[in-house]
Motif scaffolding. Structure first.
Motif, PDB file in Angstrom:
ATOM      1  N   ALA A  23      39.662   8.806 -25.999  1.00 53.54           N
ATOM      2  CA  ALA A  23      38.412   8.049 -25.794  1.00 53.54           C
ATOM      3  C   ALA A  23      38.515   6.687 -26.452  1.00 53.54           C
ATOM      4  O   ALA A  23      38.063   5.677 -25.901  1.00 53.54           O
ATOM      5  CB  ALA A  23      37.221   8.831 -26.354  1.00 53.54           C
ATOM      6  N   THR A  43      39.361  12.602 -28.849  1.00 51.91           N
ATOM      7  CA  THR A  43      38.742  11.441 -29.500  1.00 51.91           C
ATOM      8  C   THR A  43      39.709  10.253 -29.464  1.00 51.91           C
ATOM      9  O   THR A  43      39.306   9.119 -29.218  1.00 51.91           O
ATOM     10  CB  THR A  43      38.352  11.782 -30.952  1.00 51.91           C
ATOM     11  N   GLU A  72      32.665  17.282 -30.594  1.00 51.62           N
ATOM     12  CA  GLU A  72      33.681  16.405 -30.019  1.00 51.62           C
ATOM     13  C   GLU A  72      33.098  15.600 -28.850  1.00 51.62           C
ATOM     14  O   GLU A  72      33.396  14.414 -28.695  1.00 51.62           O
ATOM     15  CB  GLU A  72      34.876  17.266 -29.588  1.00 51.62           C
ATOM     16  N   ARG A 123      32.955  11.432 -28.539  1.00 54.56           N
ATOM     17  CA  ARG A 123      33.432  10.648 -27.389  1.00 54.56           C
ATOM     18  C   ARG A 123      32.317   9.774 -26.818  1.00 54.56           C
ATOM     19  O   ARG A 123      32.531   8.609 -26.513  1.00 54.56           O
ATOM     20  CB  ARG A 123      33.984  11.571 -26.300  1.00 54.56           C
ATOM     21  N   TYR A 156      32.207   5.620 -26.443  1.00 53.44           N
ATOM     22  CA  TYR A 156      31.968   4.895 -25.188  1.00 53.44           C
ATOM     23  C   TYR A 156      30.723   4.022 -25.282  1.00 53.44           C
ATOM     24  O   TYR A 156      30.705   2.891 -24.800  1.00 53.44           O
ATOM     25  CB  TYR A 156      31.872   5.864 -24.011  1.00 53.44           C
TER      26      TYR A 156
END
Length: 189
Positions: free
Chosen positions: A95, A92, A54, A58, A62
């Motif tokens: 994000a 997620t 996970e 993320r 980004y």
């Protein structure tokens, strides 16, 4: 959070060959100097894998946002990770919102493996992913344990055929026939 080692990503283009345009990039975890993913995964204890998986997703979101990737973004979801998906998917999702990458531009890729097809809950988890607005893909389709049985239960947005089914397809009538059959099944679905 800190995971005790450095990592980055390579973004591999996925191309629509009809119009020769990049339609997506698949985020592939790499070491800080481009080392292959295997060198990263050996540093992850099995019990910690869903959490690390996970964190990878993320970071990929980004990074893709910083690079201003103008297309879909494909993220891998491991067999272990999918069974923690109800915990991880929210992070997620956040994000995605924070990075400015629309949820519908993110494609979760799930490998067609025995560990997935043995579990009745798989389709529920894939449905959770779709309910959040993400797209789904079955990766390496055609060499796993379920094949068409998987499609009866669940229709993803995309299917990625295993490399074995398409390598040298231009010279192989059998592979062309199999590809054509899968295409005829998938298009109406």
């Amino acid at each position: 959070g800190d995971i005790g080692f450095e990592f980055s990503f390579a973004f591999q283009p996925i191309v629509d060959i009809r119009n020769r345009k990049i339609i997506s990039y698949e985020a592939l975890v790499r070491g800080p100097h481009g080392e292959p993913s295997a060198s990263i995964f050996t540093q992850v204890p099995r019990c910690d894998f869903p959490r690390i998986d996970e964190i990878f997703r993320r970071k990929a979101i980004y990074l893709a946002s910083r690079l201003k990737i103008p297309s879909l973004l494909n993220l891998n979801l491991s067999a272990q990770g999918i069974y923690e998906v109800d915990l991880n998917i929210t992070a997620t999702f956040k994000a995605s919102i924070q990075s400015g990458i629309p949820v519908e531009n993110i494609v979760f890729e799930v490998l067609e493996t025995e560990s997935l097809t043995d579990q009745r809950n798989l389709f529920q988890y894939l449905q959770i992913i779709q309910d959040f607005g993400f797209k789904t893909a079955i990766d390496d389709f055609g060499v796993g344990y379920s094949g068409l049985k998987l499609l009866v239960e669940y229709q993803p947005n995309y299917i990625k055929l295993d490399r074995h089914l398409i390598s040298n397809i231009q010279q192989d009538f059998v592979k062309q026939s199999i590809f054509s059959g899968i295409q005829q099944i998938c298009e109406p679905l």
